[in-house]
Scaffold this active site. Structure first.
Site, PDB file in Angstrom:
ATOM      1  N   SER A 128     -12.410 -22.191  35.877  1.00 53.63           N
ATOM      2  CA  SER A 128     -11.366 -22.948  36.573  1.00 53.63           C
ATOM      3  C   SER A 128     -10.663 -22.098  37.628  1.00 53.63           C
ATOM      4  CB  SER A 128     -10.316 -23.449  35.580  1.00 53.63           C
ATOM      5  OG  SER A 128     -10.910 -24.229  34.586  1.00 53.63           O
TER       6      SER A 128
HETATM    7  N1  SAH Z   1     -12.588 -22.017  29.894  1.00 59.63           N
HETATM    8  C1  SAH Z   1     -13.720 -21.651  30.715  1.00 59.63           C
HETATM    9  C2  SAH Z   1     -14.126 -22.751  31.672  1.00 59.63           C
HETATM   10  C3  SAH Z   1     -15.079 -23.580  31.014  1.00 59.63           C
HETATM   11  S1  SAH Z   1     -15.957 -24.802  31.885  1.00 59.63           S
HETATM   12  C4  SAH Z   1     -13.500 -20.365  31.473  1.00 59.63           C
HETATM   13  O1  SAH Z   1     -12.393 -19.810  31.429  1.00 59.63           O
HETATM   14  O2  SAH Z   1     -14.455 -19.892  32.081  1.00 59.63           O
HETATM   15  C5  SAH Z   1     -16.167 -25.889  30.516  1.00 59.63           C
HETATM   16  C6  SAH Z   1     -17.023 -25.359  29.397  1.00 59.63           C
HETATM   17  O3  SAH Z   1     -17.004 -26.319  28.349  1.00 59.63           O
HETATM   18  C7  SAH Z   1     -18.480 -25.152  29.776  1.00 59.63           C
HETATM   19  O4  SAH Z   1     -18.849 -23.836  29.489  1.00 59.63           O
HETATM   20  C8  SAH Z   1     -19.221 -26.148  28.882  1.00 59.63           C
HETATM   21  O5  SAH Z   1     -20.482 -25.705  28.473  1.00 59.63           O
HETATM   22  C9  SAH Z   1     -18.266 -26.276  27.700  1.00 59.63           C
HETATM   23  N2  SAH Z   1     -18.419 -27.488  26.886  1.00 59.63           N
HETATM   24  C10 SAH Z   1     -18.732 -28.739  27.273  1.00 59.63           C
HETATM   25  N3  SAH Z   1     -18.777 -29.561  26.202  1.00 59.63           N
HETATM   26  C11 SAH Z   1     -18.456 -28.795  25.106  1.00 59.63           C
HETATM   27  C12 SAH Z   1     -18.354 -29.075  23.723  1.00 59.63           C
HETATM   28  N4  SAH Z   1     -18.572 -30.299  23.210  1.00 59.63           N
HETATM   29  N5  SAH Z   1     -18.009 -28.070  22.893  1.00 59.63           N
HETATM   30  C13 SAH Z   1     -17.798 -26.810  23.383  1.00 59.63           C
HETATM   31  N6  SAH Z   1     -17.913 -26.482  24.679  1.00 59.63           N
HETATM   32  C14 SAH Z   1     -18.231 -27.476  25.548  1.00 59.63           C
END
Ligand code: SAH
Length: 236
Positions: free
Chosen positions: A85
């Site tokens: 993000s």
């Molecule tokens: N917090 C992260 C940004 C993540 S982007 C950072 O600081 O980099 C969103 C993430 O959510 C992705 O890596 C994606 O794979 C994950 N995601 C999507 N659905 C999910 C689920 N059901 N359980 C866990 N992770 C999930």
């Protein structure tokens, strides 16, 4: 005489300095500028959040070829169709959670591990769930290498939360869900807060803050319009 000084100055300027050509930028300066211009000047007031944003080396969480862009005012791709993000959104969500040194926090969507590290600077412990195995592996390695011993990660579907370590003082979901997953509500402590983007995949969503009262009553507040990658199901 004047001309000699001028030539000398030019030559001195041309001499190789301590930073060799092609070296990486000064990330500390870039990070400080980010914390002031993108975070503080936009209204983030919590001193612990500002300090965390000034401390966590965001460039360590992005792919090698994106390091020089790590402190820009935008999200960045981290592979597997996922993104880290924008710094301001990380700071805003962290502030909304109102965590302190006693807090136990759950994150759904470890991604790069950056948001987990920012939370770990403030909270007692962070439990972070990631559904994409290679992202989980990479983030786990990054967090370990940087010494974030108070972050525990797992590869699982975060829709179910992580019951074993709950209940939590704060829950952050960094992927967008069409509704608030009931297991996450159940794992939030009375008096706790959850921050989650709610809305359709790949469209504009609402960043929602949920507060669970001491008696379990939920209040929700829409904070901003956002665009997050979707919460996907399955995978474990
Ligand atoms: N917090 C992260 C940004 C993540 S982007 C950072 O600081 O980099 C969103 C993430 O959510 C992705 O890596 C994606 O794979 C994950 N995601 C999507 N659905 C999910 C689920 N059901 N359980 C866990 N992770 C999930």
């Amino acid at each position: 005489m004047g001309r000699m000084i001028f030539i000398f100055l030019i030559c001195a300027w041309c001499l190789p300095g301590p930073v060799p050509a092609g070296a990486e930028p000064d990330f500390t300066d870039l990070r400080r500028a980010m914390a002031v211009r993108q975070i503080k000047d936009r209204g983030i007031r919590d001193k612990t959040v500002l300090a965390a944003m000034e401390t966590v080396p965001r460039h360590e969480f992005v792919p090698r070829d994106k390091r020089s862009s790590a402190y820009r005012d935008r999200p960045l791709p981290i592979g597997f169709g996922q993104t880290i993000s924008q710094p301001y959104i990380v700071a805003l969500m962290t502030e909304l959670l109102g965590v302190d040194e006693n807090s136990r926090v759950l994150e759904v969507g470890t991604g790069s591990g950056y948001q987990a590290a920012v939370l770990a600077e403030i909270a007692a412990s962070v439990y972070s769930v990631e559904i994409v195995r290679p992202l989980h592996d990479r983030a786990t390695g990054t967090l370990k290498a940087l010494g974030y011993d108070n972050v525990v990660t797992t590869h699982a579907d975060g829709y179910h939360g992580w019951e074993k370590h709950g209940p939590y003082d704060a829950i952050i979901v960094t992927c967008a869900s069409e509704f608030i997953p009931p297991p996450l509500i159940a794992q939030l402590k009375p008096g706790g807060r959850m921050c989650i983007p709610v809305g359709p995949p790949f469209k504009v969503q609402h960043l929602v803050l949920i507060e669970k009262g001491k008696e379990g009553k939920l209040t929700t507040r829409i904070i901003a319009s956002v665009r997050f990658v979707p919460l996907v199901r399955g995978g474990n």
